[in-house]
Design an enzyme around this catalytic site. Structure first.
Site, PDB file in Angstrom:
ATOM      1  N   HIS A 233      10.023  -3.925   3.999  1.00  0.00           N
ATOM      2  CA  HIS A 233      10.479  -2.548   3.812  1.00  0.00           C
ATOM      3  C   HIS A 233      10.795  -1.904   5.151  1.00  0.00           C
ATOM      4  O   HIS A 233      10.260  -2.290   6.178  1.00  0.00           O
ATOM      5  CB  HIS A 233       9.513  -1.682   2.998  1.00  0.00           C
TER       6      HIS A 233
ATOM      7  N   HIS B 223       0.826  -1.231   0.000  1.00  0.00           N
ATOM      8  CA  HIS B 223       0.000   0.000   0.000  1.00  0.00           C
ATOM      9  C   HIS B 223       0.856   1.275   0.000  1.00  0.00           C
ATOM     10  O   HIS B 223       0.559   2.230   0.726  1.00  0.00           O
ATOM     11  CB  HIS B 223      -0.975  -0.034   1.182  1.00  0.00           C
TER      12      HIS B 223
ATOM     13  N   GLU C 183       4.064  -4.862   8.742  1.00  0.00           N
ATOM     14  CA  GLU C 183       2.745  -4.832   8.099  1.00  0.00           C
ATOM     15  C   GLU C 183       2.317  -6.201   7.585  1.00  0.00           C
ATOM     16  O   GLU C 183       1.137  -6.408   7.281  1.00  0.00           O
ATOM     17  CB  GLU C 183       2.728  -3.798   6.965  1.00  0.00           C
TER      18      GLU C 183
ATOM     19  N   HIS D  15      -2.022   4.806   9.694  1.00  0.00           N
ATOM     20  CA  HIS D  15      -0.735   5.513   9.704  1.00  0.00           C
ATOM     21  C   HIS D  15      -0.843   6.893  10.342  1.00  0.00           C
ATOM     22  O   HIS D  15      -0.033   7.768  10.064  1.00  0.00           O
ATOM     23  CB  HIS D  15      -0.196   5.659   8.280  1.00  0.00           C
TER      24      HIS D  15
END
Ligand code: DHB
Ligand code: FE
Length: 291
Positions: free
Chosen positions: A196, A12, A244, A59
């Site tokens: 990431h 995303h 995530e 977030h």
């Protein structure tokens, strides 16, 4: 009764929103990424779900570091987006389905989970962009073919729930959906990841081998084998933002029974992220042993 058709999972990264707005789907940088959604779009056209239960992490639009629920369930009639500061267009709202949200909330609390239940909830890039990639066909279709139930998981700030806890929370959600009396076709969507890290000395960290292992496990008959990966090991292997993957793990928990992998795409990098798309179809359960 409601029936779970399968799961869709996707990264995303916020810049996907900019690429959609500028129509860059055929651009050499973006094409391998957007092409990865084509099998999922075809599958959705065949399956025609009514509802998407979306597993993601907020977030900062709803919860900031001072107040961070471990698990959250959206129970709003409509979910609007808002400016997150990435310089990308704000998405149109998605409709909710409050009776299903409350059914899930009641069921998981009865199973001794303690989520926060949100009668107002904004949705950020983690919900809007995968929905756009799966349903909007290159950003051109603005119709809302599904109603959504957003499920929030704290992947952001320690202490975060273990992969085991995420999987079990997902199992409870799966049982809740399957006990919903209305004949709805439900698709599960997990967003974020894969590997990431956006900050610190290891910014830019990616781990192709570990990402493949995670997707292999999810597509197998024993996704729970990932429960042996500790939170610190997940950070070490996948990077801080690679936590995530917990969203994918919760989603897979809700997908009870055997699965068939319809498609998988993996492309390094999109922005700082190993971008992946995976579609798993639920197999008929008649012949399977009871859970
Ligand atoms: C990026 C990835 C994310 O998951 C996110 O939430 C923000 C930024 C990135 O790779 O740029
Ligand atoms: Fe993210």
């Amino acid at each position: 009764m409601a029936r779970i058709l399968g799961s869709l999972s996707a990264s995303h990264v916020p810049s996907i929103g900019g690429a959609i707005a500028r129509g860059l789907q055929q651009d050499p940088y973006w094409k391998p990424f957007f092409d990865g959604f084509h099998p999922a779009q075809k599958w959705l056209e065949e399956q025609k779900p009514d509802v998407a239960v979306v597993f993601s992490n907020d977030h900062g639009l709803n919860f900031f570091l001072d107040k961070m629920p471990t698990f959250a369930i959206g129970a709003a009639p409509v979910y609007s987006s808002a400016d997150e500061g990435w310089g990308i267009p704000v998405n149109d709202a998605w409709p909710g389905i409050t009776p299903l949200s409350w059914h899930i909330a009641n069921h998981v609390v009865a199973e001794e989970f303690d989520p926060v239940i949100c009668q107002e909830m904004l949705i950020d890039h983690a919900v809007c962009l995968p929905l756009a990639c799966f349903f909007e066909k290159n950003g051109t279709v603005k119709a809302r073919p599904v109603r959504i139930v957003p499920i929030g998981i704290n992947t952001v700030q320690l202490p975060v729930p273990s992969l085991k806890r995420c999987f079990e929370f997902g199992r409870a959600i799966g049982r809740a959906i399957e006990s919903y009396p209305e004949d709805l076709k439900v698709v599960l969507i997990g967003t974020g990841g894969l590997s990431h890290q956006l900050e610190g000395e290891r910014a830019g960290h990616l781990n192709k081998e570990f990402d493949k292992y995670c997707m292999d496990c999810l597509a197998s008959s024993h996704p729970e084998q990932l429960e042996k990966v500790s939170t610190l090991e997940l950070i070490e292997k996948a990077g801080t933002a690679g936590l995530e993957f917990m969203n994918w793990m919760t989603m897979r928990g809700a997908l009870i029974g055997e699965v068939h992998e319809v498609s998988r795409a993996y492309h390094i990098p999109i922005s700082n992220t190993a971008a992946a798309v995976q579609v798993l179809e639920a197999m008929p359960r008649l012949a399977q042993a009871a859970e």
